[in-house]
Motif scaffolding. Structure first.
Motif, short mmCIF file in Angstrom:
data_model
loop_
_atom_site.label_atom_id
_atom_site.label_comp_id
_atom_site.label_asym_id
_atom_site.label_seq_id
_atom_site.Cartn_x
_atom_site.Cartn_y
_atom_site.Cartn_z
N TYR A 199 36.37 45.52 43.41
CA TYR A 199 36.81 46.88 43.12
C TYR A 199 37.19 46.95 41.64
CZ TYR A 199 38.30 51.53 44.62
OH TYR A 199 38.38 52.88 44.81
N GLY A 200 37.30 48.15 41.13
CA GLY A 200 37.78 48.34 39.75
C GLY A 200 36.86 47.74 38.71
N SER A 201 37.46 47.01 37.75
CA SER A 201 36.71 46.53 36.58
C SER A 201 35.57 45.59 36.96
CB SER A 201 37.66 45.84 35.59
OG SER A 201 38.29 44.73 36.20
N LEU A 202 35.74 44.80 38.02
CA LEU A 202 34.66 43.88 38.43
C LEU A 202 33.37 44.65 38.73
CD1 LEU A 202 33.64 41.05 39.25
CD2 LEU A 202 34.54 41.50 41.55
N CYS A 203 33.50 45.80 39.37
CA CYS A 203 32.31 46.60 39.72
C CYS A 203 31.73 47.31 38.50
CB CYS A 203 32.68 47.61 40.82
SG CYS A 203 33.28 46.79 42.31
N LYS A 204 32.60 47.61 37.52
CA LYS A 204 32.11 48.24 36.29
C LYS A 204 31.36 47.24 35.42
CE LYS A 204 35.89 51.59 36.20
NZ LYS A 204 37.25 51.80 35.69
N GLN A 205 31.73 45.96 35.53
CA GLN A 205 31.17 44.93 34.66
C GLN A 205 30.02 44.15 35.31
OE1 GLN A 205 34.76 42.76 33.98
NE2 GLN A 205 35.61 44.28 32.58
#
Length: 242
Positions: free
Chosen positions: A99-105
């Motif tokens: 979730y969060g930054s992991l999925c954006k990166q």
């Protein structure tokens, strides 16, 4: 707080004061909420008290399970007494679910349960916007020794096992969380900071149809509303369980 207790440090969510014992500090939890490296700010009456009470209960649980922490005792509803530590400038993030930054990166979809806990380490530096950092960079910067970093990672994995089980018992999924560590006066590594909905992602397992209901700071980050109600619900469940 009286005049004897000098303000040593004020962060986004807490104030740290001196204690009569030079190896201890008094930590006061603030009602401030910040997100996106303090680009977004607000105050929520009662938030400091809730985070303080939740953190205290969780620290007590971790101490019972042989995790070394800075926590000593609850002083009042929004203040704890803790061991004084020299904070290691690293933020250790453990992820059970993407979730969060992991999925954006990455290309991992939000809500994906990870095959094993993922540990991401960030340099604790507001000016640099807390960048993701590698073990080799930590070594080059001489932040801590490889041996101490291994110890911190081992402690983080143990904490995850304890917290996942604990939160599941109160119908919460521990998605991810952020930890900070430091050295005490004898150079022992201790878990510091806090364990609260401010630095844990917690999803309500009572929901049907796989609807994600956050009971954490995402309510503020994502303008969902009901932050105090969510934190109060977590505090209530902890008190009912313990």
């Amino acid at each position: 707080m009286n005049n004897i207790n000098e303000l040593i440090y004020e962060g986004k969510a807490k104030k740290v004061f001196s204690h009569d014992d030079s190896n201890k500090v008094i930590i006061e939890f603030k009602d401030d909420a910040t997100a996106f490296n303090a680009m977004k700010k607000a105050k929520f009456e009662g938030k400091g008290k809730l985070n303080c009470l939740i953190s205290s209960r969780i620290f007590e649980l971790l101490i019972k399970n042989n995790i070394p922490t800075h926590f000593l005792e609850l002083k009042n509803e929004n203040t704890i007494i803790a061991k004084k530590i020299k904070v290691i400038p690293l933020e250790i993030v453990l992820r059970n679910t993407a979730y969060g930054s992991l999925c954006k990166q990455t290309t991992i979809k939000p809500g994906t349960v990870l095959p094993k806990p993922l540990i991401d380490i960030y340099l604790k530096n507001d000016e640099l916007n807390d960048p993701l950092i590698t073990k080799d960079r930590i070594e080059i910067l001489n932040i801590i020794s490889p041996k101490d970093l291994d110890l911190i990672i081992d402690l983080t994995l143990k904490i995850n096992v304890i917290l996942k089980s604990f939160f599941k018992n109160i119908q919460l999924e521990l998605v991810d969380f952020k930890l900070e560590f430091g050295y005490d006066c004898k150079n022992n590594i201790l878990l510091g900071d806090e364990i609260s909905p401010d630095n844990c992602r917690l999803w309500d397992l009572n929901q049907k149809n796989d609807i994600i209901v956050s009971l954490d700071k995402d309510r503020f980050r994502n303008d969902l509303g009901g932050l105090i109600e969510a934190y109060s619900e977590i505090n209530r469940r902890i008190n009912d369980f313990i």
